[in-house]
Design an enzyme around this catalytic site. Structure first.
Site, mmCIF file in Angstrom:
data_model
loop_
_atom_site.group_PDB
_atom_site.id
_atom_site.type_symbol
_atom_site.label_atom_id
_atom_site.label_comp_id
_atom_site.label_asym_id
_atom_site.label_seq_id
_atom_site.Cartn_x
_atom_site.Cartn_y
_atom_site.Cartn_z
ATOM 1 N N CYS A 1 -2.297 3.670 11.223
ATOM 2 C CA CYS A 1 -2.236 4.910 12.001
ATOM 3 C C CYS A 1 -3.549 5.049 12.772
ATOM 4 O O CYS A 1 -4.126 6.124 12.864
ATOM 5 C CB CYS A 1 -1.959 6.123 11.124
ATOM 6 S SG CYS A 1 -3.077 6.323 9.718
ATOM 7 N N CYS B 1 0.869 -1.191 0.000
ATOM 8 C CA CYS B 1 0.000 0.000 0.000
ATOM 9 C C CYS B 1 0.897 1.229 0.000
ATOM 10 O O CYS B 1 0.875 2.033 0.938
ATOM 11 C CB CYS B 1 -0.925 0.008 1.208
ATOM 12 S SG CYS B 1 -1.851 -1.505 1.480
ATOM 13 N N ALA B 2 1.688 1.397 -1.027
ATOM 14 C CA ALA B 2 2.772 2.383 -1.008
ATOM 15 C C ALA B 2 2.282 3.825 -1.019
ATOM 16 O O ALA B 2 2.957 4.715 -0.503
ATOM 17 C CB ALA B 2 3.713 2.149 -2.190
ATOM 18 N N ASP C 1 0.852 -1.034 4.912
ATOM 19 C CA ASP C 1 0.531 0.238 5.562
ATOM 20 C C ASP C 1 -0.963 0.430 5.329
ATOM 21 O O ASP C 1 -1.388 1.118 4.412
ATOM 22 C CB ASP C 1 1.354 1.366 4.948
ATOM 23 C CG ASP C 1 1.236 2.667 5.712
ATOM 24 O OD1 ASP C 1 0.595 2.666 6.779
ATOM 25 O OD2 ASP C 1 1.759 3.690 5.242
ATOM 26 N N GLY D 1 4.523 7.037 -1.114
ATOM 27 C CA GLY D 1 5.880 6.505 -1.016
ATOM 28 C C GLY D 1 6.663 6.856 0.225
ATOM 29 O O GLY D 1 7.881 6.628 0.265
ATOM 30 N N GLY D 2 6.031 7.369 1.274
ATOM 31 C CA GLY D 2 6.775 7.762 2.464
ATOM 32 C C GLY D 2 7.581 6.640 3.077
ATOM 33 O O GLY D 2 8.778 6.783 3.339
ATOM 34 N N LYS D 3 6.939 5.489 3.298
ATOM 35 C CA LYS D 3 7.658 4.370 3.913
ATOM 36 C C LYS D 3 8.551 3.663 2.897
ATOM 37 O O LYS D 3 9.596 3.107 3.265
ATOM 38 C CB LYS D 3 6.663 3.404 4.561
ATOM 39 C CG LYS D 3 5.967 4.010 5.783
ATOM 40 C CD LYS D 3 5.071 3.020 6.471
ATOM 41 C CE LYS D 3 4.395 3.662 7.676
ATOM 42 N NZ LYS D 3 3.487 4.782 7.313
#
Length: 433
Positions: A361, A238-239, A308, A242-244
């Site tokens: 989150c 679940c990109a 994510d 692209g933070g992670k």
């Protein structure tokens, strides 16, 4: 615009928000388009007022004895900004474009109103229907956790160790007051100003050249707890933007391969520019192509599959205070279904002794521990790693103190860790030795 006129505008926007569940940002933008005289600084100040009022909506209404937009704004000026009754009165003068003067009752409430006797959901500034669920997660601390989620969030940055050390990046941002984050070894923190506004990072050389990325410290910890090593094969299922993915690329020092996928190609669009700016070379972006299975070659090959997961976002209320008032019970049910499907989907990509790392989150047990418990019951080939093992693999053994009291996984929140709310669990294919 005068400060008093900005307050009037904020009340107008709050009135519009009370009539629908639209994101506050959209309504604020519409207001700006129809009021061209308001400059960028005015719009930023009005936005900050609106979000402060939304952070403290329940407690402000309780203090003021009514829940109108005007009452909430008056209460929030005291509760969120610490203004005295005299200071609030100066803004509510009735002169020019200022709001009408305070009534005798409003002034009395400002001077004497308290939260004594208020129920937990009022003291914690969260929707009443979520009360049971937050109490299931936090017990007697539910109101305190909610209050922490209603505070302003700092601006957290992740230093891109492909291009710079934390000390080097901090030196370039010293004029903004950047300081090390307490938990992430790659984080920097900038406190918001008195008006709640953060710096214009997009104009900073350190950002433009890819030395730093905006990322909450909790999100940084979630990426670190994946335990990614150079040479690993990693699928970010679940990109999104692209933070992670970027954080994992830095952890692996551009070695190995990371596959960034999202079932909504539009969410992936920003990742290309971010990868280039960060100097990342070991990421393949796998955008969806109709009904084609673009991940079939990864079956049974991945050391780590990161989920994510889409969730209610209850852990991000500091940054999105309007989201808590827009959240409906049906949304929780839909997110739970999405999470179950993603966990089931991830199974086919994990190689023996590989791991699924599940991240939300959210602070709700329904999206966290309960989901992991259900998954383990349906997939006996997988075992949960203890929190201490997850922290050790992430190189941060001290994080074991954030082990969930409700089952496997680690929990982070503004009250306990000073971060946004996050949940992280690692599930290994095969027995945990």
């Amino acid at each position: 615009m005068t400060p008093a006129a900005q307050v009037s505008a904020a009340i107008e926007i709050l009135e519009k928000l009370a009539d629908n569940r639209r994101p506050a940002g959209d309504v604020i933008k519409e207001w700006g388009l129809s009021h061209r005289f308001a400059g960028s600084k005015d719009r930023a100040a009005i936005s900050s007022l609106v979000f402060d009022a939304l952070r403290k909506r329940a407690s402000s209404a309780f203090v003021m004895g009514e829940n109108s937009a005007r009452a909430v704004m008056i209460g929030a000026l005291r509760e969120a900004r610490g203004l005295s009754p005299e200071g609030v009165g100066l803004l509510f003068s009735g002169e020019g474009h200022a709001p009408a003067p305070l009534t005798l009752q409003e002034r009395e409430r400002l001077e004497q109103g308290t939260l004594d006797g208020a129920p937990a959901h009022v003291r914690g500034d969260y929707p009443e229907w979520l009360g049971e669920k937050l109490e299931a997660a936090f017990g007697s601390e539910a109101a305190a956790e909610g209050a922490a989620l209603s505070a302003r969030a700092p601006v957290d940055l992740r230093v891109n160790i492909i291009k710079a050390s934390r000390d080097q990046a901090m030196a370039k941002l010293a004029h903004l007051g950047a300081a090390p984050t307490p938990l992430s070894p790659f984080g920097l923190r900038i406190l918001p100003g008195a008006d709640g506004r953060g710096p214009a990072l997009a104009a900073e050389t350190a950002f433009i050249k890819g030395l730093v990325e905006t990322q909450d410290e909790g999100s940084q910890l979630a990426a670190l707890l994946c335990g990614a090593e150079p040479g690993a094969q990693i699928l970010d299922l679940c990109a999104g933007g692209g933070g992670k993915t970027l954080a994992l690329a830095a952890q692996t020092h551009n070695r190995g391969q990371i596959y960034a996928f999202d079932d909504d190609g539009r969410r992936l669009a920003p990742i290309h520019e971010r990868l280039e700016r960060a100097g990342v070379r070991n990421v393949q972006v796998r955008a969806p192509r109709g009904k084609a299975d673009v991940l079939t070659d990864l079956e049974g090959r991945c050391d780590i599959v990161l989920i994510d997961a889409p969730c209610t976002g209850t852990g991000t209320w500091r940054r999105h205070p309007d989201a808590k008032w827009r959240l409906a019970p049906g949304a929780l049910e839909q997110r739970q279904q999405d999470q179950r499907e993603l966990l089931d989907q991830a199974v086919r990509f994990v190689k023996p002794k590989g791991r699924i790392v599940y991240v939300t989150c959210s602070l709700l047990r329904e999206e966290n521990e309960d989901q992991i418990s259900a998954f383990l019951g349906a997939h006996p080939a997988f075992s949960a790693l203890p929190a201490s093992d997850v922290a050790e693999k992430g190189g941060l053994p001290e994080l074991a103190r954030f082990a969930s009291p409700h089952g496997v996984g680690l929990r982070f929140s503004p009250l306990t860790s000073g971060t946004d709310g996050f949940f992280v669990a690692a599930l290994q294919k095969g027995d945990v030795v």
